[in-house]
Design a protein around this motif. Structure first.
Motif, short mmCIF file in Angstrom:
data_model
loop_
_atom_site.label_atom_id
_atom_site.label_comp_id
_atom_site.label_asym_id
_atom_site.label_seq_id
_atom_site.Cartn_x
_atom_site.Cartn_y
_atom_site.Cartn_z
N HIS A 1 0.85 -1.18 0.00
CA HIS A 1 0.00 0.00 0.00
C HIS A 1 0.89 1.24 0.00
CE1 HIS A 1 -3.22 2.73 0.97
NE2 HIS A 1 -2.54 3.17 2.01
N PRO B 1 -6.10 15.70 3.74
CA PRO B 1 -7.19 14.79 4.13
C PRO B 1 -6.70 13.70 5.06
CG PRO B 1 -6.98 14.88 1.73
CD PRO B 1 -5.90 15.74 2.29
N SER B 2 -7.60 13.22 5.87
CA SER B 2 -7.25 12.15 6.79
C SER B 2 -6.75 10.93 6.00
CB SER B 2 -8.52 11.80 7.57
OG SER B 2 -8.38 10.59 8.23
N GLY C 1 -1.18 10.71 4.70
CA GLY C 1 0.22 10.40 4.93
C GLY C 1 0.99 11.46 5.72
N SER D 1 1.19 11.80 9.06
CA SER D 1 1.94 11.15 10.12
C SER D 1 3.12 10.38 9.55
CB SER D 1 1.04 10.19 10.90
OG SER D 1 -0.05 10.86 11.45
N THR D 2 2.87 9.74 8.42
CA THR D 2 3.92 8.95 7.79
C THR D 2 5.15 9.82 7.51
OG1 THR D 2 2.22 7.58 6.80
CG2 THR D 2 4.42 7.46 5.84
N VAL E 1 0.14 -4.77 14.46
CA VAL E 1 1.27 -4.35 13.67
C VAL E 1 2.52 -4.60 14.48
CG1 VAL E 1 2.38 -2.41 12.56
CG2 VAL E 1 -0.08 -2.66 12.44
N ALA F 1 -5.10 -1.18 13.14
CA ALA F 1 -3.71 -0.75 13.21
C ALA F 1 -3.18 -0.30 11.86
CB ALA F 1 -2.83 -1.87 13.76
N GLY G 1 -7.45 9.31 12.06
CA GLY G 1 -8.75 9.83 11.67
C GLY G 1 -9.65 8.74 11.10
N1 LIG Z 1 1.23 0.24 9.67
C1 LIG Z 1 0.51 0.46 8.55
N2 LIG Z 1 0.21 -0.57 7.74
C2 LIG Z 1 -0.50 -0.35 6.60
N3 LIG Z 1 -0.95 0.83 6.22
C3 LIG Z 1 -0.69 1.90 7.00
C4 LIG Z 1 0.06 1.76 8.21
N4 LIG Z 1 0.16 2.98 8.78
C5 LIG Z 1 -0.48 3.83 7.98
N5 LIG Z 1 -1.00 3.20 6.89
C6 LIG Z 1 -1.75 3.78 5.79
O1 LIG Z 1 -0.98 4.83 5.27
C7 LIG Z 1 -1.81 5.93 4.92
C8 LIG Z 1 -1.29 7.19 5.58
O2 LIG Z 1 -1.40 7.08 6.98
P1 LIG Z 1 -1.04 8.26 7.99
O3 LIG Z 1 -1.22 7.73 9.35
O4 LIG Z 1 0.27 8.84 7.63
O5 LIG Z 1 -2.21 9.31 7.62
P2 LIG Z 1 -2.44 10.76 8.23
O6 LIG Z 1 -2.30 11.71 7.12
O7 LIG Z 1 -1.60 10.98 9.43
O8 LIG Z 1 -3.99 10.65 8.64
P3 LIG Z 1 -4.75 11.26 9.92
O9 LIG Z 1 -4.96 12.70 9.67
O10 LIG Z 1 -6.06 10.52 9.90
O11 LIG Z 1 -3.93 10.97 11.10
C9 LIG Z 1 -3.21 5.55 5.31
O12 LIG Z 1 -3.90 5.15 4.15
C10 LIG Z 1 -3.05 4.39 6.23
O13 LIG Z 1 -4.11 3.48 6.06
#
Ligand SMILES: Nc1ncnc2c1ncn2[C@@H]1O[C@H](COP(=O)(O)OP(=O)(O)OP(=O)(O)O)[C@@H](O)[C@H]1O
Ligand SMILES: Nc1ncnc2c1ncn2[C@@H]1O[C@H](COP(=O)(O)OP(=O)(O)OP(=O)(O)O)[C@@H](O)[C@H]1O
Ligand SMILES: [Mg+2]
Ligand SMILES: [Mg+2]
Lengths: 265, 294, 335, 255, 294
Positions: free
Chosen positions: B42, B63-64, B67, B69-70, D250, E158, E163
């Motif tokens: 993914h 958007p939520s 990515g 946090s990533t 995870v 997880a 969000g």
């Molecule tokens: N450990 C994981 N395994 C698989 N997919 C993941 C994992 N962690 C995050 N994702 C996916 O990566 C994408 C980005 O996640 P991330 O947590 O960075 O989003 P975000 O922008 O911080 O969202 P939010 O505002 O909701 O916190 C999402 O589609 C999520 O489903």
């Protein structure tokens, strides 16, 4: 997951409940004795598990028998030394193997194999390698509990919520600091539960080793009771052994309570 | 299909190149992150190019699930990117280097250690750095008061409300005055007033220390009010959609800066940037079905 | 030749002797270690402390003896043969009990109907102590002697002595082959009765088999030859003392208190069942004893089928010297 | 790639140990009477394979263990979750659990044998008796450590106590049961072997008795190595299923 | 010391008595909640009197730690009050009764079952109510799409962003259309746009179902925009500070209602109500030291 959470589920029972608890425990204990008495009525069974009264008589006799207390001391000593060696050994080994992924993966199948070795069957080897008496008892105890602890804590480590590790890392924790502030407390429940299990098995292991090999210690009574067909002695010894592990367990659970301050309600 | 357009747009709206700017504190070069999931890999973020200069305060909105946090995890050195390079304070971040002592991270999820009291949690980083228990706790006490938690020092996290826990985490990070500070929706659990106070506090601290801050939020007003630049991201797989400088004066008072025309303008631009993305995010998700997004 | 009257004999500080449990078949040893026993005195003279280790399993006992954590042990000849056939290092000093030493006990319910007719137990469940023990062999031989086909019988190998009574009482077994102690207990408590005694007759199968042997660890024997002699002489003195006794009380009077306590509840029966084996024991190893001993080892598969006894294994040097010292005539037939 | 190397190094390690053992035993550095000799162990195994007895005996022990294990698991999970579901119950049960845990259960096979007859059934009951208390404790701990918020979430959605048990308590106890599974399995197989020491006509325990009887340590090792092999195979299975039950988590390793 | 004043004020500003109003769905009568902590009992909320009528949408705002979550827990029947009475849908809630099937709760912390996929999590409540797997999953799929998570059905929590997890929890609750819906900061983890969409969605669902909603938030605009009445609370030990009806028209469009004068007025009044409380909260905490608050 499971690490920080248990806490929350444990409610402190109000003081008034304590009396009730003891009452129920008493009732259950009485039921056990009754069942024991009843099973003993089955022909032939009393020669295996004795009777409550006969066992009580045996226990009464032992109370005034210094030799008995000597045997208790031997078993407790063997169990304690074995416990210490086993626990420290497992922790040191864990500290050496867990942090490095390659090492961890290298040793893991061997541990599984060792864990599968039926140690009871190898009692003669223990006797040969460690002599009769305390040496082989202690070695046997270590063999029983070492992997128990290792595997338990190992599993606990892999259930830690990574966000705690990450947080501590970002705050600057390295190596031992990380272990001390995250890994050890996070696997606290696992450590304590494996210590309690190990404590119990230490006493058991010591007794079984004595039963198989040495004359001294409570295991000797088990052997004599079994071989000479003296069920009261057999059961009385088993009960004493159980009580000793009960005490060991209670001591550890007290420690656990102290440790678990943060899991309050 | 819309990706190409989105990317083209990114380039045009990008205006992050300040000529003669100070040294970059954080650099992401063509960075992507792919997660392995049961239903295949993914792609969470892709082709991220981002430079944050020393002392800059940059917000990231999107958007939520796009990515945000990533990206912070990659900068922190906690999850090395699957491709591309991340440089922090001049050093390349890889799986081997691990987190830098000069980088702080306030996590989105509650991450305070449940087995330490609020005070111990805040003192933790100082202790790691070798401070004596005494001095660490003195500093920690001060910071607890600063986040409005004086008197709660000996509580364990489970005994605090959600917002209080978050403030403990913030104090734990700020007490270390890291050169680079990563904050993942730090104020979202706080009530409006506390939030306002803490935002102002953060700004005044920052005015003093001039830390480099990457601040993830979903509150556009917060983003505009606090930052020098606001990055918006496309729906996942996230890329950079726009990168806008605020041009608002410093030092600011958040209550007042709200009424500046520059504030309203930027706020509206960001809103426009993102409006479409949220639609895309939900429609793409529905279209892709189970094996989503790549 | 080793001699015991030099005064300054090389001796260990303690003598560790392994024994299954206090049992009538070890009576010679116990008689020697009674308060006025010869061995007790000899040990005192040499400043050696006696330490008895009770090890309730044959294999563990042998492992300890062979591994040197025991100096000496009272063990079945079968076990000695097995160990030596596997390359173990043990030295037999003297035989103190001869014959299979197994009692055949029927469940009480058959006392009136079947009595002492072994062939009446055709198709029964035969219990014995262990797979491959002497008891196992005796059960089989007794059945076959009575004209039964062993394949028609159900085998029930037991573990501990405590089960002996229980299996009879619960009808899990019809007939039980067991040691004099367990047999005496079963009869005393009324759950069984004596069908046959393997000791009754010298000509019974394995009636002259070498049974309990005083043995030492090979290394120990080499290190302390003089002391090994002291030990042998002491134990054989006990044997000689017991040999002519028929009254159980007199025999018991020779024993140390711990033995008396352990066997007291059914001593009379034990003595009755087992004293023949004590009387038959020569101290020295005889040809018949060894022959039947090997036979029993083969029967119980303790040794491989192609087992060949090393001629020098049962060496009577110590026993002969002991009888010399005791001034007793060496029994006939000695190897 | 690195996985292959890992396996190769592990195999080499085992080979080195076996070769070292063989050399030491055949040259007399180790007393082969006491420690056995790999070549002779292999020979013994070959013999059993040739006459086919290995399958029957292994099967008997595995079957006993399995039967006892399943019985203990069913009983243990039921009792354990009952106990773990309230702090009061935990308090009441604690001393009894530690008592039975500390009771030398391994030596009580004769009791079951006489009560239930010398059969697979009584051996399985003995196995269950030996391990059930460990499973009870693991389940109780696991249930008690279920996340309270998650449990309340389920309650609010309308879960009945049974559903809460199935959907919340059990999954969170699984980690504990699975972790204890590795330990309990080792115990279970030992319990089965001990039970086969008496009254059995087959099984690995029976083979060991034969070995002990003839003081042939190679026979003991051969029987032991079968037991180890079987247990190891099952351990792998346990770890696999552990992974299945944890598929939602995870892991540190997965990223 | 300031408590007496605060209480007196509460009474004066209270204006919740609509004459001839419909039957009350939720009633709290003189309710208090005390927690046992190691440093003695801790009074979290006290003397709460609150009536929420059927079909009313009531928001609760107040400083962090003032007891908002605590109130919802009591209404839900998860933590019976230490004193006072709670009635929900005409039935008294006690330790024995436990949660009512007609009450839904979206928790502040995300509390979805980690071992169930997003789809299974949303279908859970329906399954508990005896729906077939098929129909439950059909409904759940629809609701997942409605919260913008179509295609994420087979992900485990997880593997979702913060969000996204929150949205799963919301869908799991809404799919059951409970008569009383308790929501504890449900949207605080969402980005501004998703949040806006979901707020609008919630409103339109509510227009249809006319559920009774108690909505905890720390966003005053959200509170004003969504509710019929807004309750403000004092700093802990929390009591009700004010209870103000919005008087805004229904149905509303959130983007437009923002510009009504009634909106701005209520927003400002609330802000005023709370401003002082936040100060009190932090100063009282500092003064009280370790054994805080009673
Ligand atoms: N450990 C994981 N395994 C698989 N997919 C993941 C994992 N962690 C995050 N994702 C996916 O990566 C994408 C980005 O996640 P991330 O947590 O960075 O989003 P975000 O922008 O911080 O969202 P939010 O505002 O909701 O916190 C999402 O589609 C999520 O489903
Ligand atoms: N289990 C508990 N034990 C002890 N104190 C608690 C417990 N739960 C909550 N508290 C205390 O009760 C008070 C109210 O907590 P609550 O969670 O209701 O606050 P809140 O208004 O929801 O705050 P937030 O907006 O930060 O979520 C706080 O002071 C908190 O520290
Ligand atoms: Mg995020
Ligand atoms: Mg709250």
């Amino acid at each position: 997951m499971g690490t920080e959470t248990r806490a929350i589920a444990v409610e402190v029972p109000p003081r008034s409940a304590v009396g009730k608890i003891v009452g129920i425990q008493f009732a259950i204990g009485a039921a056990f004795v009754l069942i024991w008495q009843l099973i003993g009525e089955v022909p032939g069974v009393a020669t295996l598990i004795g009777t409550p009264l006969g066992t009580l008589a045996q226990l009464g006799e032992w109370v005034f028998d210094p030799e008995f207390w000597g045997n208790v001391a031997t078993t407790v000593m063997n169990a304690f030394v074995g416990f210490l060696i086993g626990v420290i050994g497992a922790c040191v080994f864990l500290a050496l193997t867990y942090p490095i992924r390659l090492v961890r993966r290298f040793v893991s199948p061997f541990l599984a194999v060792l864990n599968a070795v039926p140690r009871v069957a190898l009692a003669p080897l223990f006797i040969v390698w460690f002599g009769i008496g305390s040496g082989s008892s202690i070695a046997f105890v270590v063999a029983m509990i070492f992997l128990m602890i290792y595997i338990n804590i190992f599993t606990g480590l892999s259930t830690i919520d990574q966000v705690y590790v990450h947080n501590a890392q970002m705050l600057g924790a390295r190596g031992w600091q990380l272990a001390q502030s995250v890994y050890i407390p996070a696997v606290g429940t696992w450590i304590m539960s494996s210590l309690r299990l190990a404590a119990i098995w230490s006493v058991l292991g010591a007794a079984v080793a004595e039963y198989l090999a040495g004359s001294r210690g409570l295991g000797g009574y088990l052997a004599r009771g079994g071989v000479l067909g003296e069920p009261d002695m057999l059961i009385a010894a088993a009960i004493v052994i159980a009580i000793i592990s009960l005490i060991a367990d209670a001591l550890l659970s007290r420690l656990e309570k102290r440790y678990a301050r943060w899991r309050l309600f | 299909m819309t990706d190409a357009i989105a990317r083209a747009e990114t380039k045009t709206v990008s205006n992050s190149q300040h000529p003669g700017a100070p040294a970059p504190a954080v650099e992401l070069i063509d960075v992507s992150q792919t997660f392995r999931t049961k239903s295949g890999p993914h792609l969470a973020v892709r082709d991220i190019d981002l430079t944050v200069n020393e002392g800059e305060f940059v917000s990231v909105v999107g958007p939520s699930g796009c990515g945000k946090s990533t990206i912070l995890y990659m900068v922190a050195g906690l999850r090395p990117p699957t491709s591309g390079e991340v440089h922090v304070l001049g050093k390349r971040v890889t799986a081997q280097t691990g987190p830098d002592l000069d980088v702080g991270f306030v996590f989105q999820k509650d991450a305070v250690l449940p087995w330490k009291t609020a005070l111990q949690n805040v003192a933790l980083g100082l202790r790691y750095r070798g401070a004596s228990k005494r001095s660490a706790e003195a500093d920690a006490t001060e910071w607890l008061a600063r986040v409005g938690l004086a008197g709660f020092g000996d509580r364990y996290p489970a005994q605090l409300s959600g917002g209080m826990r978050k403030r403990v985490a913030i104090a734990a990070s700020l007490v270390l005055t890291p050169k680079v500070l990563l904050m993942d929706e730090p104020f979202s659990a706080l009530d409006a007033q506390t939030r306002m106070i803490m935002e102002n506090d953060l700004l005044s601290i920052w005015e003093e220390t001039k830390q480099t801050v990457i601040f993830v939020t979903h509150d556009l007003e917060e983003a505009v009010g606090l930052s020098d630049r606001v990055i918006t991201m496309t729906a996942g797989p996230g890329t950079i959609l726009s990168d806008r400088a605020s041009g608002l004066p410093r030092p600011r008072d958040l209550q007042e800066v709200r009424f500046e025309p520059a504030f309203t303008r930027l706020h509206e631009m960001l809103w426009e940037d993102l409006r479409e993305q949220v639609q895309i995010a939900s429609s793409r998700a529905s279209a892709a079905g189970v094996g989503d997004g790549n | 030749a080793p001699s015991s009257d030099d005064g300054g004999t090389a001796a260990p500080d303690t003598l560790r002797v392994g024994i299954f449990h206090p049992d009538v078949t070890f009576a010679a040893f116990y008689a020697a270690t009674g308060e006025d026993g010869a061995l007790t005195k000899a040990l005192e003279d040499n400043g050696v402390e006696l330490q008895i280790e009770y090890i309730p399993s044959g294999s563990n006992l042998m492992a300890a003896l062979n591994g040197g954590t025991l100096d000496a042990a009272l063990v079945p000849a079968t076990a000695l043969l097995a160990v030596s056939s596997q390359g173990g290092d043990v030295a037999p000093l003297a035989g103190i009990y001869t014959g299979a030493g197994q009692m055949i006990i029927g469940a009480s319910q058959y006392e009136d109907t079947r009595g002492e007719d072994v062939d009446a137990f055709d198709g029964a469940t035969w219990a014995f102590t262990r797979v491959g023990s002497i008891g196992h062999a005796v059960a089989r031989m007794t059945a076959e002697e009575a004209g039964l086909d062993w394949a028609d019988q159900t085998e029930l190998p037991l573990g501990s002595g405590s089960e002996a009574q229980a299996v009879l009482e619960t009808n899990r077994a019809d007939i039980l082959v067991t040691s004099p102690v367990n047999a005496a207990r079963a009869v005393e408590s009324g759950v069984g009765y004596l069908v046959a005694n393997s000791e009754a007759d010298e000509d019974a199968p394995l009636g002259m088999a070498l049974n309990t042997v005083l043995a030492v660890n090979g290394g120990f024997e080499k290190k302390y030859p003089e002391f090994s002699q002291v030990l042998t002489t002491g134990v054989l003195d006990g044997l000689v003392e017991l040999k002519d006794l028929t009254d159980p009380e007199e025999a018991l009077a020779l024993m140390p208190p711990e033995f008396v306590e352990a066997v007291s509840d059914s001593w009379d029966l034990q003595w009755e069942y087992a004293h023949a084996g004590i009387q038959r024991a020569g101290g020295v190893f005889t040809e018949t004893e060894v022959e039947q001993g090997v036979e029993s080892a083969l029967l119980s598969a303790a040794v491989p089928e192609d087992f060949k006894l090393d001629e020098t294994f049962f060496d009577n040097t110590y026993a002969r010297a002991a009888f010399d010292a005791l001034g007793v005539e060496i029994p006939e037939g000695a190897l | 790639m690195s996985r292959v190397w890992l396996v190769i190094s592990q195999v080499l390690f085992v080979v080195a140990i076996l070769v070292g053992w063989e050399l030491a035993a055949s040259t007399g550095v180790l007393n082969s009477f006491l420690v056995g000799q790999p070549s002779k162990i292999a020979q013994q195994l070959g013999l059993w394979i040739a006459d086919g007895s290995i399958w029957f005996n292994t099967g008997a022990t595995v079957f006993t263990t399995f039967l006892g294990y399943v019985a203990a698991l069913v009983v243990g999970v039921i009792i354990g979750s009952f106990i773990g579901s309230s702090a009061m119950m935990e308090k009441i049960a604690a001393p009894f659990l530690s008592f039975w845990q500390g009771f030398p259960r391994l030596v009580f096979y004769p009791f079951f044998a006489v009560m239930l007859g010398y059969s697979i059934a009584s051996r399985a009951v003995h196995v269950a008796f030996v391990i059930v208390f460990v499973i009870i404790v693991a389940t109780a701990t696991g249930v008690a450590s279920a996340d309270r918020d998650v449990r309340q979430h389920a309650r609010i959605l309308g879960a009945s106590p049974t559903r809460i048990f199935v959907d919340v308590d059990l999954p969170s106890a699984t980690a504990w049961i699975a972790a204890s599974a590795r330990v309990t399995f080792g115990l279970a197989i030992q319990a089965a072997i001990v039970a086969e020491f008496t009254g059995a006509q087959n099984g690995l325990g029976y083979l060991m008795v034969l070995g002990q009887n003839s003081f042939n340590v190679n026979v003991i090792w051969a029987a032991t190595s079968i037991a180890v092999f079987v247990a190891f195979a099952i351990d792998m299975l346990i770890v696999r299923s552990q992974r299945y039950f944890d598929r939602w988590a995870v892991r540190a390793d997965s990223a």
